[in-house]
Each structure stands twice: as C-alpha cells, then as structure tokens.
Design a protein around this motif. Structure first.
Motif, PDB file in Angstrom:
ATOM      1  N   PRO A  86       0.794  -1.231   0.000  1.00 16.58           N
ATOM      2  CA  PRO A  86       0.000   0.000   0.000  1.00 16.58           C
ATOM      3  C   PRO A  86       0.830   1.287   0.000  1.00 16.58           C
ATOM      4  O   PRO A  86       0.375   2.315  -0.495  1.00 16.58           O
ATOM      5  CB  PRO A  86      -0.830  -0.084   1.287  1.00 16.58           C
ATOM      6  CG  PRO A  86      -0.729  -1.480   1.740  1.00 16.58           C
ATOM      7  CD  PRO A  86       0.501  -2.065   1.152  1.00 16.58           C
ATOM      8  N   GLU A  87       2.045   1.234   0.515  1.00 16.95           N
ATOM      9  CA  GLU A  87       2.853   2.458   0.569  1.00 16.95           C
ATOM     10  C   GLU A  87       3.325   2.899  -0.816  1.00 16.95           C
ATOM     11  O   GLU A  87       3.720   4.058  -0.995  1.00 16.95           O
ATOM     12  CB  GLU A  87       4.057   2.288   1.508  1.00 16.95           C
ATOM     13  CG  GLU A  87       5.051   1.228   1.076  1.00 16.95           C
ATOM     14  CD  GLU A  87       4.741  -0.166   1.583  1.00 16.95           C
ATOM     15  OE1 GLU A  87       5.568  -1.044   1.331  1.00 16.95           O
ATOM     16  OE2 GLU A  87       3.691  -0.364   2.222  1.00 16.95           O
ATOM     17  N   ALA A  88       3.285   2.035  -1.800  1.00 16.51           N
ATOM     18  CA  ALA A  88       3.713   2.389  -3.156  1.00 16.51           C
ATOM     19  C   ALA A  88       2.521   2.671  -4.063  1.00 16.51           C
ATOM     20  O   ALA A  88       2.659   2.671  -5.289  1.00 16.51           O
ATOM     21  CB  ALA A  88       4.558   1.267  -3.738  1.00 16.51           C
ATOM     22  N   SER A  89       1.363   2.954  -3.493  1.00 19.32           N
ATOM     23  CA  SER A  89       0.148   3.085  -4.306  1.00 19.32           C
ATOM     24  C   SER A  89       0.207   4.271  -5.273  1.00 19.32           C
ATOM     25  O   SER A  89      -0.293   4.171  -6.392  1.00 19.32           O
ATOM     26  CB  SER A  89      -1.081   3.193  -3.415  1.00 19.32           C
ATOM     27  OG  SER A  89      -1.037   4.369  -2.659  1.00 19.32           O
ATOM     28  N   SER A  90       0.819   5.382  -4.877  1.00 19.62           N
ATOM     29  CA  SER A  90       0.853   6.535  -5.789  1.00 19.62           C
ATOM     30  C   SER A  90       1.723   6.252  -7.008  1.00 19.62           C
ATOM     31  O   SER A  90       1.366   6.628  -8.128  1.00 19.62           O
ATOM     32  CB  SER A  90       1.344   7.780  -5.055  1.00 19.62           C
ATOM     33  OG  SER A  90       2.673   7.580  -4.603  1.00 19.62           O
ATOM     34  N   ASN A  91       2.852   5.586  -6.814  1.00 17.51           N
ATOM     35  CA  ASN A  91       3.706   5.238  -7.955  1.00 17.51           C
ATOM     36  C   ASN A  91       3.036   4.229  -8.864  1.00 17.51           C
ATOM     37  O   ASN A  91       3.116   4.337 -10.091  1.00 17.51           O
ATOM     38  CB  ASN A  91       5.046   4.670  -7.468  1.00 17.51           C
ATOM     39  CG  ASN A  91       5.892   5.707  -6.775  1.00 17.51           C
ATOM     40  OD1 ASN A  91       5.738   6.890  -7.023  1.00 17.51           O
ATOM     41  ND2 ASN A  91       6.772   5.252  -5.915  1.00 17.51           N
ATOM     42  N   ILE A  92       2.388   3.235  -8.272  1.00 24.35           N
ATOM     43  CA  ILE A  92       1.707   2.210  -9.066  1.00 24.35           C
ATOM     44  C   ILE A  92       0.555   2.830  -9.844  1.00 24.35           C
ATOM     45  O   ILE A  92       0.366   2.543 -11.030  1.00 24.35           O
ATOM     46  CB  ILE A  92       1.210   1.063  -8.159  1.00 24.35           C
ATOM     47  CG1 ILE A  92       2.399   0.330  -7.541  1.00 24.35           C
ATOM     48  CG2 ILE A  92       0.314   0.102  -8.935  1.00 24.35           C
ATOM     49  CD1 ILE A  92       2.036  -0.628  -6.439  1.00 24.35           C
ATOM     50  N   ARG A  93      -0.205   3.699  -9.196  1.00 25.16           N
ATOM     51  CA  ARG A  93      -1.350   4.326  -9.854  1.00 25.16           C
ATOM     52  C   ARG A  93      -0.905   5.209 -11.024  1.00 25.16           C
ATOM     53  O   ARG A  93      -1.504   5.171 -12.102  1.00 25.16           O
ATOM     54  CB  ARG A  93      -2.147   5.159  -8.850  1.00 25.16           C
ATOM     55  CG  ARG A  93      -3.451   5.661  -9.410  1.00 25.16           C
ATOM     56  CD  ARG A  93      -4.264   6.443  -8.387  1.00 25.16           C
ATOM     57  NE  ARG A  93      -4.509   5.671  -7.189  1.00 25.16           N
ATOM     58  CZ  ARG A  93      -4.085   6.025  -5.964  1.00 25.16           C
ATOM     59  NH1 ARG A  93      -3.403   7.127  -5.788  1.00 25.16           N
ATOM     60  NH2 ARG A  93      -4.359   5.272  -4.924  1.00 25.16           N
ATOM     61  N   SER A  94       0.161   5.981 -10.837  1.00 27.48           N
ATOM     62  CA  SER A  94       0.611   6.847 -11.927  1.00 27.48           C
ATOM     63  C   SER A  94       1.149   6.022 -13.097  1.00 27.48           C
ATOM     64  O   SER A  94       0.913   6.360 -14.262  1.00 27.48           O
ATOM     65  CB  SER A  94       1.664   7.835 -11.431  1.00 27.48           C
ATOM     66  OG  SER A  94       2.794   7.152 -10.949  1.00 27.48           O
ATOM     67  N   SER A  95       1.854   4.937 -12.802  1.00 27.65           N
ATOM     68  CA  SER A  95       2.333   4.064 -13.878  1.00 27.65           C
ATOM     69  C   SER A  95       1.170   3.405 -14.604  1.00 27.65           C
ATOM     70  O   SER A  95       1.186   3.275 -15.841  1.00 27.65           O
ATOM     71  CB  SER A  95       3.248   2.986 -13.316  1.00 27.65           C
ATOM     72  OG  SER A  95       4.396   3.562 -12.755  1.00 27.65           O
ATOM     73  N   MET A  96       0.143   3.004 -13.860  1.00 28.60           N
ATOM     74  CA  MET A  96      -1.031   2.377 -14.464  1.00 28.60           C
ATOM     75  C   MET A  96      -1.740   3.361 -15.398  1.00 28.60           C
ATOM     76  O   MET A  96      -2.125   2.988 -16.511  1.00 28.60           O
ATOM     77  CB  MET A  96      -2.004   1.919 -13.380  1.00 28.60           C
ATOM     78  CG  MET A  96      -3.266   1.285 -13.914  1.00 28.60           C
ATOM     79  SD  MET A  96      -4.493   0.930 -12.656  1.00 28.60           S
ATOM     80  CE  MET A  96      -5.051   2.568 -12.245  1.00 28.60           C
TER      81      MET A  96
END
Length: 83
Positions: free
Chosen positions: A48-58
């Motif tokens: 969950p702590e990497a959600s912003s990076n994952i969301r932007s890449s998605m």
C-alpha cells in the motif's frame, strides 16, 4: 461484367476486413487495460505504501494503450470511408 463484379466483391471484403480489424483492436485494448487494472490493484493490495507510484504508472500505460487502439480504429475507419 465479371471484372466489375470481382472488383466490387474485393472492395466489400476490404471493408469487412477493416471493420473486423477495428473490432479486434478495441477488444485487445480492453483486455490489456483490464489486465493492467487487475495487476495494479493486486500490487497496491500487497504494497500500500507504493500506491501513488503504481497508480501513476497504471494511468500512463493505460493512456498509451488507448492511444494505440484509437490509432488502429482511425486507420480502419480510413479504409472504410476512403475509396
């Protein structure tokens, strides 16, 4: 007479092929975006702590897939409507 009939049949098959190509491009893009969304949600659930990076890449990859699908549909439409 026979030549004009064959040319008309060839043009009709070309239009059918363009319509099928547009459909395949859209279906492929939908499958790709679905897989990206599924993988992103699974990754966010695991970390969950990497959600912003994952969301932007998605979002970036989804936009690229949408662009390719739109390009494919436009090419198929050009084949359909331009003689």
């Amino acid at each position: 007479m026979l030549l004009t009939t064959l040319l008309a049949a060839g043009a009709a098959l070309g239009k059918l092929g363009a319509a099928i190509g547009a459909g395949i491009a859209v279906i492929g893009a939908a499958i790709g975006i679905g897989k990206i969304g599924s993988s992103a949600m699974e990754s966010i659930a695991r970390q969950p702590e990497a959600s912003s990076n994952i969301r932007s890449s998605m979002i970036l990859v989804s936009a690229l897939i949408e662009g390719v699908a739109l390009f494919a549909v436009i090419v198929c439409m050009l084949v359909l409507f331009i003689k």
